[in-house]
Each structure stands twice: as C-alpha cells, then as structure tokens.
Design a protein around this motif. Structure first.
Motif, short mmCIF file in Angstrom:
data_model
loop_
_atom_site.label_atom_id
_atom_site.label_comp_id
_atom_site.label_asym_id
_atom_site.label_seq_id
_atom_site.Cartn_x
_atom_site.Cartn_y
_atom_site.Cartn_z
N VAL A 4 48.82 40.66 137.18
CA VAL A 4 47.50 41.28 137.29
C VAL A 4 47.31 42.25 136.14
O VAL A 4 48.29 42.84 135.64
N GLN A 5 46.07 42.42 135.72
CA GLN A 5 45.78 43.36 134.63
C GLN A 5 45.77 44.79 135.15
O GLN A 5 45.52 45.03 136.35
N GLY A 65 43.73 46.39 138.22
CA GLY A 65 43.47 45.35 139.20
C GLY A 65 44.10 45.62 140.55
O GLY A 65 44.72 46.67 140.78
N SER A 66 43.95 44.65 141.45
CA SER A 66 44.44 44.78 142.83
C SER A 66 45.23 43.55 143.23
O SER A 66 45.00 42.45 142.73
N ASN A 81 45.84 48.90 144.86
CA ASN A 81 44.66 49.02 144.00
C ASN A 81 45.00 49.88 142.78
O ASN A 81 46.01 50.58 142.76
N SER A 82 44.14 49.81 141.79
CA SER A 82 44.31 50.61 140.56
C SER A 82 45.72 50.48 140.01
O SER A 82 46.39 51.47 139.68
N SER A 113 48.42 43.59 130.48
CA SER A 113 47.22 43.01 129.86
C SER A 113 47.60 41.88 128.91
O SER A 113 46.74 41.26 128.30
#
Length: 115
Positions: free
Chosen positions: A11-12, A15-16, A83-84, A115
C-alpha cells in the motif's frame, strides 16, 4: 488452536488496509486477542489488544489514532483497521492469543508501505 491472518499487501503511504484473523479451536469470545508486528531487524512488538467480553482496547503509542482493533465474536474473527499508513508500519503482522499457559500465534501477514 488455529489463527489465520489475511489482508496484508502493498500500500502507498497514507493508504489503508484491514487485516483479519480467523480463529478456531477454542471459545473465541472468552479470550482477549492481540495484534503484534515485527519490523525488519526489530523485535516483535505489541500493536493493539482487545479484551474478551467488554471489548476494551489498548494501543501502542506509535499507532494510536491511526489503527483500530475490533472483534466479531459471532464470526470468531479479530480485525485491525490501519489508516494513514507510514513506511515505518512495514512489518509482518501477527495475530495472538494467550490461553492457559500458552501463547498462540498465526503465521503472519506481510504489510509493506511504499511508494
């Protein structure tokens, strides 16, 4: 006792992900459940825990406000909503319960934040 984690992945940042842990072989509703993680080159650490009946939760300081642990006793499942997400959250995440004198662990699920 069997604990099977799922939901990890790539996940970037920002993201979650939601992790799930399906439990079997014991009366799930009677026991506290926890999520731990092991980051590369580091010791395994407690992320979050939830009690059995009242569902009282406790979180590590470095994830407080971003992660939420919950449980669905009817489904014998514990969740970790993340999250975050940050690159430093990259780790193998493990489900855990302590019954009698024994600690039980799942096989882990990899979470990579990049990323």
């Amino acid at each position: 006792v069997q604990l099977v984690e799922s939901g990890g992945g790539l996940v970037q940042p920002g993201g979650s992900l939601r992790l799930s842990c399906a439990a079997s072989g014991f009366t799930f509703s009677r026991y506290a459940m926890s999520w731990y993680r092991q980051r590369p080159g580091q010791e395994r650490e407690l992320v979050a825990e939830i009690t059995s009946a009242a569902g009282i939760t406790n979180y590590a300081d470095n994830i407080k406000g971003r992660f939420t642990i919950s449980r669905a006793n009817a489904k014998n499942t514990v969740y970790l909503q993340m999250n975050s997400l940050k690159p430093e959250d990259t780790a193998v995440y493990y489900c855990n319960t302590f019954i009698g004198r024994y600690n039980y662990w799942g096989q882990g699920t990899q979470v990579t934040v990049s990323s």
